[in-house]
Design a protein around this motif. Sequence first.
Motif, short mmCIF file in Angstrom:
data_model
loop_
_atom_site.label_atom_id
_atom_site.label_comp_id
_atom_site.label_asym_id
_atom_site.label_seq_id
_atom_site.Cartn_x
_atom_site.Cartn_y
_atom_site.Cartn_z
N ARG A 57 4.59 -17.87 -3.95
CA ARG A 57 5.99 -17.59 -4.25
C ARG A 57 6.31 -17.99 -5.69
O ARG A 57 5.93 -19.07 -6.16
CB ARG A 57 6.91 -18.33 -3.27
CG ARG A 57 8.39 -17.94 -3.44
CD ARG A 57 9.24 -18.50 -2.33
NE ARG A 57 10.64 -18.14 -2.49
CZ ARG A 57 11.18 -16.98 -2.14
NH1 ARG A 57 10.42 -16.05 -1.60
NH2 ARG A 57 12.47 -16.74 -2.33
N ASP A 58 6.98 -17.11 -6.40
CA ASP A 58 7.40 -17.30 -7.80
C ASP A 58 6.23 -17.25 -8.79
O ASP A 58 6.41 -17.60 -9.97
CB ASP A 58 8.16 -18.62 -7.99
CG ASP A 58 9.50 -18.62 -7.27
OD1 ASP A 58 10.10 -17.54 -7.15
OD2 ASP A 58 9.94 -19.69 -6.81
N ALA A 96 5.76 -9.48 -7.44
CA ALA A 96 5.99 -8.76 -8.70
C ALA A 96 7.32 -8.02 -8.64
O ALA A 96 8.10 -8.02 -9.61
CB ALA A 96 4.85 -7.79 -8.96
N GLN A 97 7.61 -7.39 -7.52
CA GLN A 97 8.88 -6.68 -7.36
C GLN A 97 10.05 -7.66 -7.42
O GLN A 97 11.06 -7.41 -8.08
CB GLN A 97 8.90 -5.93 -6.02
CG GLN A 97 7.95 -4.74 -5.95
CD GLN A 97 7.91 -4.14 -4.56
OE1 GLN A 97 7.51 -4.79 -3.59
NE2 GLN A 97 8.33 -2.89 -4.44
N ARG A 98 9.90 -8.77 -6.72
CA ARG A 98 10.99 -9.74 -6.64
C ARG A 98 11.31 -10.36 -7.99
O ARG A 98 12.47 -10.69 -8.28
CB ARG A 98 10.60 -10.84 -5.64
CG ARG A 98 11.75 -11.69 -5.13
CD ARG A 98 11.31 -12.56 -3.98
NE ARG A 98 10.35 -13.56 -4.41
CZ ARG A 98 10.69 -14.74 -4.94
NH1 ARG A 98 11.97 -15.02 -5.14
NH2 ARG A 98 9.78 -15.61 -5.29
N SER A 134 6.23 1.44 -4.79
CA SER A 134 6.88 0.18 -5.14
C SER A 134 8.05 0.31 -6.11
O SER A 134 8.90 -0.57 -6.18
CB SER A 134 5.86 -0.78 -5.76
OG SER A 134 5.43 -0.29 -7.03
N GLY A 135 8.07 1.39 -6.87
CA GLY A 135 9.10 1.54 -7.89
C GLY A 135 8.72 0.92 -9.22
O GLY A 135 9.42 1.09 -10.22
N LEU A 136 7.58 0.20 -9.26
CA LEU A 136 7.09 -0.38 -10.51
C LEU A 136 6.28 0.64 -11.29
O LEU A 136 5.66 1.54 -10.71
CB LEU A 136 6.20 -1.59 -10.23
CG LEU A 136 6.81 -2.80 -9.51
CD1 LEU A 136 5.77 -3.91 -9.42
CD2 LEU A 136 8.05 -3.29 -10.19
#
Length: 279
Positions: A57-58, A96-98, A134-136
């Motif tokens: 996470r992060d 990565a998305q977050r 993913s949109g990335l």
Amino acid sequence: MKVLLAGATGYLGGYILEELLQKGYPVTVLLRNKSKLKTVDPVSIIEAAITDPAAIRDCCRNIDVVISTVGITRQKDHLTYMDVDYQANLNLLREAQRSGVKKFIYVSVLHGQELRGLKICAAKERFVEELKRSGLDFCVIRPTGFFSDMSAFLDMARKGRVYLFGDGATKINPIHGADLAVVCVAAIAGNESEIAAGGPQVFTQNEIAATAFAALDKKTAVTHLPSWIKNFLLAILRTFTSSKTYGPVEFALTVITSNMVAPSYGQHTLSAYFSGQLP
């Protein structure tokens, strides 16, 4: 551009890390065991299991680009291809998305879509589908195979004879890890969503065998086995062993008997590798 590299302790990941540092990118590496990392300075290190979403996470905070070479060729412990090649990479993609990462670069395999009947390719291509949705911004790197994969020819040549399935006419242009690393790092600034990459020389299986014998200064000796033997062996392995056993063999025998030719990159030659001039 700040880069997070996952898989830095693997064969390709090590070369990518060297290339990133040479190009001056600030790099953070995500890995399970930092003691396996050859280069420590000036790299930031996150030591965590990518298979555990909570542990990473992060990890992508303040990161612009993620490069992942995460995958297994030989399954370890209780982990499967779906656990690592798919789910672990998906865990990283979600982070990565977050965190608003700009680009995700992933290394799969040439013709992976057509080879989805293989356990390893099924997992890799399932992740590729997630990446595309993913949109990335993304780039999927598709290598033909590494010089290190050709070591089986050299091992057989040392014993005096190379055994090939079929007539040995299928072709491949394998690539050295250092050359593929250049392709991966160049993709950071590139616009391609997929890059197929092979080395500078195209060989038939017969020619790879001859190159191995020449590197050892030995007379070429090749035996061609009927293709049905390969199919029979794979059928037996699939029936009586787990994917941990037959998965790597299934992949190796399928790829080595298929045409795997892609656009040429790099300068390193297979003969130099067989001769011990390249790592």
